[in-house]
Structures are given as C-alpha cells and as structure tokens.
Design a protein around this motif. Structure first.
Motif, PDB file in Angstrom:
ATOM      1  N   VAL A 101       0.793  -1.337   0.122  1.00 16.07           N
ATOM      2  CA  VAL A 101       0.032   0.024  -0.098  1.00 16.07           C
ATOM      3  C   VAL A 101       0.943   1.195   0.083  1.00 16.07           C
ATOM      4  O   VAL A 101       0.603   2.321  -0.687  1.00 16.07           O
ATOM      5  CB  VAL A 101      -1.000  -0.044   0.962  1.00 16.07           C
ATOM      6  CG1 VAL A 101      -1.535   1.322   1.604  1.00 16.07           C
ATOM      7  CG2 VAL A 101      -1.951  -1.024   1.057  1.00 16.07           C
ATOM      8  N   MET A 102       1.846   1.184   0.715  1.00 19.36           N
ATOM      9  CA  MET A 102       2.793   2.257   1.003  1.00 19.36           C
ATOM     10  C   MET A 102       3.413   2.671  -0.423  1.00 19.36           C
ATOM     11  O   MET A 102       3.467   3.713  -1.109  1.00 19.36           O
ATOM     12  CB  MET A 102       3.731   2.224   1.895  1.00 19.36           C
ATOM     13  CG  MET A 102       3.321   2.502   3.387  1.00 19.36           C
ATOM     14  SD  MET A 102       2.720   3.845   3.674  1.00 19.36           S
ATOM     15  CE  MET A 102       3.883   5.104   3.545  1.00 19.36           C
ATOM     16  N   GLU A 103       4.021   1.756  -1.224  1.00 19.43           N
ATOM     17  CA  GLU A 103       4.596   1.703  -2.379  1.00 19.43           C
ATOM     18  C   GLU A 103       3.422   2.263  -3.291  1.00 19.43           C
ATOM     19  O   GLU A 103       3.992   3.069  -4.403  1.00 19.43           O
ATOM     20  CB  GLU A 103       5.327   0.440  -2.911  1.00 19.43           C
ATOM     21  CG  GLU A 103       6.378   0.095  -2.250  1.00 19.43           C
ATOM     22  CD  GLU A 103       7.621   1.253  -2.408  1.00 19.43           C
ATOM     23  OE1 GLU A 103       8.035   1.646  -3.386  1.00 19.43           O
ATOM     24  OE2 GLU A 103       8.034   1.720  -1.256  1.00 19.43           O
ATOM     25  N   GLY A 104       2.433   1.781  -3.277  1.00 21.98           N
ATOM     26  CA  GLY A 104       1.319   2.254  -4.295  1.00 21.98           C
ATOM     27  C   GLY A 104       0.784   3.795  -4.012  1.00 21.98           C
ATOM     28  O   GLY A 104       0.836   4.349  -4.951  1.00 21.98           O
ATOM     29  N   LEU A 105       0.848   4.187  -2.874  1.00 23.45           N
ATOM     30  CA  LEU A 105       0.641   5.672  -2.750  1.00 23.45           C
ATOM     31  C   LEU A 105       1.898   6.304  -3.154  1.00 23.45           C
ATOM     32  O   LEU A 105       1.423   7.518  -3.505  1.00 23.45           O
ATOM     33  CB  LEU A 105       0.369   5.538  -1.167  1.00 23.45           C
ATOM     34  CG  LEU A 105      -0.832   5.224  -0.572  1.00 23.45           C
ATOM     35  CD1 LEU A 105      -0.981   5.387   0.919  1.00 23.45           C
ATOM     36  CD2 LEU A 105      -1.989   6.005  -0.926  1.00 23.45           C
ATOM     37  N   ARG A 106       3.116   6.047  -3.027  1.00 21.49           N
ATOM     38  CA  ARG A 106       4.199   6.649  -3.339  1.00 21.49           C
ATOM     39  C   ARG A 106       4.002   6.927  -4.955  1.00 21.49           C
ATOM     40  O   ARG A 106       4.565   7.881  -5.471  1.00 21.49           O
ATOM     41  CB  ARG A 106       5.510   6.227  -3.049  1.00 21.49           C
ATOM     42  CG  ARG A 106       5.718   6.134  -1.524  1.00 21.49           C
ATOM     43  CD  ARG A 106       6.990   5.728  -1.138  1.00 21.49           C
ATOM     44  NE  ARG A 106       7.366   5.687   0.234  1.00 21.49           N
ATOM     45  CZ  ARG A 106       7.347   4.825   0.902  1.00 21.49           C
ATOM     46  NH1 ARG A 106       7.281   3.534   0.584  1.00 21.49           N
ATOM     47  NH2 ARG A 106       7.596   4.937   2.418  1.00 21.49           N
ATOM     48  N   ARG A 107       3.430   6.108  -5.710  1.00 17.89           N
ATOM     49  CA  ARG A 107       3.315   6.186  -7.162  1.00 17.89           C
ATOM     50  C   ARG A 107       2.153   7.008  -7.738  1.00 17.89           C
ATOM     51  O   ARG A 107       2.324   7.425  -8.825  1.00 17.89           O
ATOM     52  CB  ARG A 107       3.215   4.785  -7.824  1.00 17.89           C
ATOM     53  CG  ARG A 107       4.384   3.865  -7.600  1.00 17.89           C
ATOM     54  CD  ARG A 107       4.252   2.602  -8.480  1.00 17.89           C
ATOM     55  NE  ARG A 107       5.232   1.606  -8.200  1.00 17.89           N
ATOM     56  CZ  ARG A 107       5.256   0.778  -9.083  1.00 17.89           C
ATOM     57  NH1 ARG A 107       4.441   0.351 -10.090  1.00 17.89           N
ATOM     58  NH2 ARG A 107       6.188  -0.507  -8.921  1.00 17.89           N
ATOM     59  N   ARG A 108       1.244   7.297  -6.599  1.00 15.28           N
ATOM     60  CA  ARG A 108       0.125   8.133  -7.122  1.00 15.28           C
ATOM     61  C   ARG A 108       0.576   9.711  -7.182  1.00 15.28           C
ATOM     62  O   ARG A 108       1.305  10.208  -6.190  1.00 15.28           O
ATOM     63  CB  ARG A 108      -0.842   7.847  -6.043  1.00 15.28           C
ATOM     64  CG  ARG A 108      -1.537   6.496  -5.931  1.00 15.28           C
ATOM     65  CD  ARG A 108      -2.548   6.323  -4.958  1.00 15.28           C
ATOM     66  NE  ARG A 108      -3.937   7.110  -5.397  1.00 15.28           N
ATOM     67  CZ  ARG A 108      -4.804   6.404  -6.212  1.00 15.28           C
ATOM     68  NH1 ARG A 108      -4.829   5.257  -6.336  1.00 15.28           N
ATOM     69  NH2 ARG A 108      -5.850   7.300  -6.257  1.00 15.28           N
ATOM     70  N   GLU A 109      -0.369  10.262  -8.269  1.00 13.56           N
ATOM     71  CA  GLU A 109       0.218  11.809  -8.122  1.00 13.56           C
ATOM     72  C   GLU A 109      -0.411  12.367  -7.196  1.00 13.56           C
ATOM     73  O   GLU A 109       0.119  13.556  -6.672  1.00 13.56           O
ATOM     74  CB  GLU A 109      -0.445  12.300  -9.583  1.00 13.56           C
ATOM     75  CG  GLU A 109       0.513  11.519 -10.893  1.00 13.56           C
ATOM     76  CD  GLU A 109      -0.317  12.161 -12.145  1.00 13.56           C
ATOM     77  OE1 GLU A 109      -1.118  13.043 -11.921  1.00 13.56           O
ATOM     78  OE2 GLU A 109       0.198  11.691 -13.309  1.00 13.56           O
ATOM     79  N   ASN A 110      -1.701  12.060  -6.801  1.00 12.40           N
ATOM     80  CA  ASN A 110      -2.298  12.471  -5.674  1.00 12.40           C
ATOM     81  C   ASN A 110      -2.734  11.432  -4.601  1.00 12.40           C
ATOM     82  O   ASN A 110      -3.863  10.835  -4.694  1.00 12.40           O
ATOM     83  CB  ASN A 110      -3.681  13.464  -6.204  1.00 12.40           C
ATOM     84  CG  ASN A 110      -4.244  14.054  -4.945  1.00 12.40           C
ATOM     85  OD1 ASN A 110      -3.996  14.060  -3.696  1.00 12.40           O
ATOM     86  ND2 ASN A 110      -5.236  14.690  -5.087  1.00 12.40           N
TER      87      ASN A 110
END
Length: 244
Positions: A101-110
C-alpha cells in the motif's frame, strides 16, 4: 456470499484492509474497461496477482507489480468471492500489505485520493487502530510516520500534532493519510457521533489514566489504544523514537 461494488465507493486500499482484518480467503476480480485484475488472498495476505488486457488476456503485469498498478485505479468494478483453494496456491507476493500500500501510494500523483471515504484536515481527531496480533512486529515506517504515530494518543487533532512535531500542515496530512491507508491510524468520529455509543459517565471530574511510559496521559472519557494491539504498537513506537 460475494462482495461487490465500485472503487469509487470502496478503494482497493479499503478492500485490502478488510481482507487483512477478516482475515479473508478468496479471489478479487477488478474490471476497468478492457483491463482486468485478479488478486488472490489467503487468510488476509495477498498471495498472487495478475493484470491482463483485452479479450486475448494479454498479461500486463504479475505478482507485486500487478498490485502496484491496480492500486492506481480509481474507477473500476470489483467482486470478491470466498475460495478456500487459494490457501494451496504458491505465494508469489512476498511483501506484506502495508509495504504494498505504501509503495502504491508513493506512485500516485495525488495519494490523498486513495482514501475517498476519509477527508483528513487539521481538525481531524485521530486514534490508534486495532491491529491483528501478527501485525504488531511488522511495522516498518519512515521518520515522519513515526513522529506522527508517537503523538496520536496524546494529541487533540492533526493541528496539535503539527505544533508538537514542527511539521507543516501539508506534510502532516499526507503522512496521516499514509498511516490511515496502511491501517495503523483511524480518523475518530466527532464527539456528537460517538455520544450515543458511550455509557453515561459518573458525575465527577475526569481522572487521568496512563497510556504508556513516556506517552503522558489521556482523560478517562477518551478512547485509549486497544489493549492487545496498542500495547505492542506503543512499545515499538517508543523504542523507535528513543533511538532517533
């Protein structure tokens, strides 16, 4: 009974938390236009995943990379069906849900849009979340996340945390959002919403009860960290904070 819905109503982050807290075992199918994603969940853990495109099911990504790409989706339908056969499937995802989840959030623009059910502001009141026993020893956070987490039990709201840690509002809200996403922190209901759920308090001045060594105290009427998860989590927090 299948769990069905849309990511606009319940994000993949929310679904992962539901599977983890269950814990659930089964197959999650997500459909976004011509793309389809499948995530296999065994006893709350993500076991395997694949992302395909078109009627010929051209494989776009597998394993952890498939989960990362699916975490970027905001408009898709999903259905989760219980399937005990998943427990016999060889695991191909080795990082835990928090890391994914943390890695996925870091990839998001927002990344703030990853949690449509929450709107975190400086006035938001926070509390430590209840964690499964298996999650207490696997907490891997960066410095800002530890700083925020160490203040949750002794602060009024996010604004109070900013004052105590010296973090600016944008960074603090972003960090709180990440902690909510991985299930370590929850946004507390307003006092008016929780009043009916509480038993009447005795007519005397609130007594202060200790939360943990070095963490100060909270009024008796407020919610203390859960006994099982809170104790291990707070001890881990204090060990980490002392070592900073």
């Amino acid at each position: 009974m299948a769990l069905e819905g849309s990511l606009q109503d319940m994000s993949l982050v929310d679904l992962i938390q539901i599977f983890r807290m269950g814990p659930k075992t089964g197959v999650l199918l997500l459909v976004n236009g011509t793309e389809r994603g499948v995530i296999y969940v065994g006893e709350g853990r993500l076991v395997d995943a694949v992302l395909v495109h078109g009627s010929e099911r051209h494989v776009l990504a597998t394993d952890e990379e498939a989960v990362m790409q699916l975490l970027q989706w905001e408009d898709a339908t999903f259905v989760f069906r219980h399937d005990p056969a998943v427990t016999a499937r060889p695991p191909r995802i080795y990082h835990d849900a928090e890391w994914l989840v943390m890695e996925g959030l870091r990839r998001r623009e927002n990344p703030l849009r990853a949690l449509p059910h929450e709107r975190i502001t400086l006035d938001s009141r926070l509390e430590l979340a209840s964690l499964p026993n298996s999650a207490e020893t696997g907490v891997k956070l960066d410095l800002d996340q530890w700083r925020i987490l160490s203040q949750v039990a002794i602060s009024r709201d996010v604004r109070d945390i900013c004052e105590k840690t010296g973090m600016d509002a944008e960074a603090a809200i972003r960090t709180v959002t990440e902690l909510v996403a991985i299930g370590l922190v929850e946004v507390a209901l307003p006092p008016a919403a929780t009043k009916e759920r509480r038993r009447p308090e005795p007519a005397y001045a609130p007594q202060l009860q200790p939360v943990a060594a070095g963490m100060g105290a909270i009024p008796a009427g407020q919610v203390a960290p859960p006994a099982t998860a809170g104790r291990g989590l707070l001890q881990a927090i204090m060990r980490r904070v002392r070592g900073l």
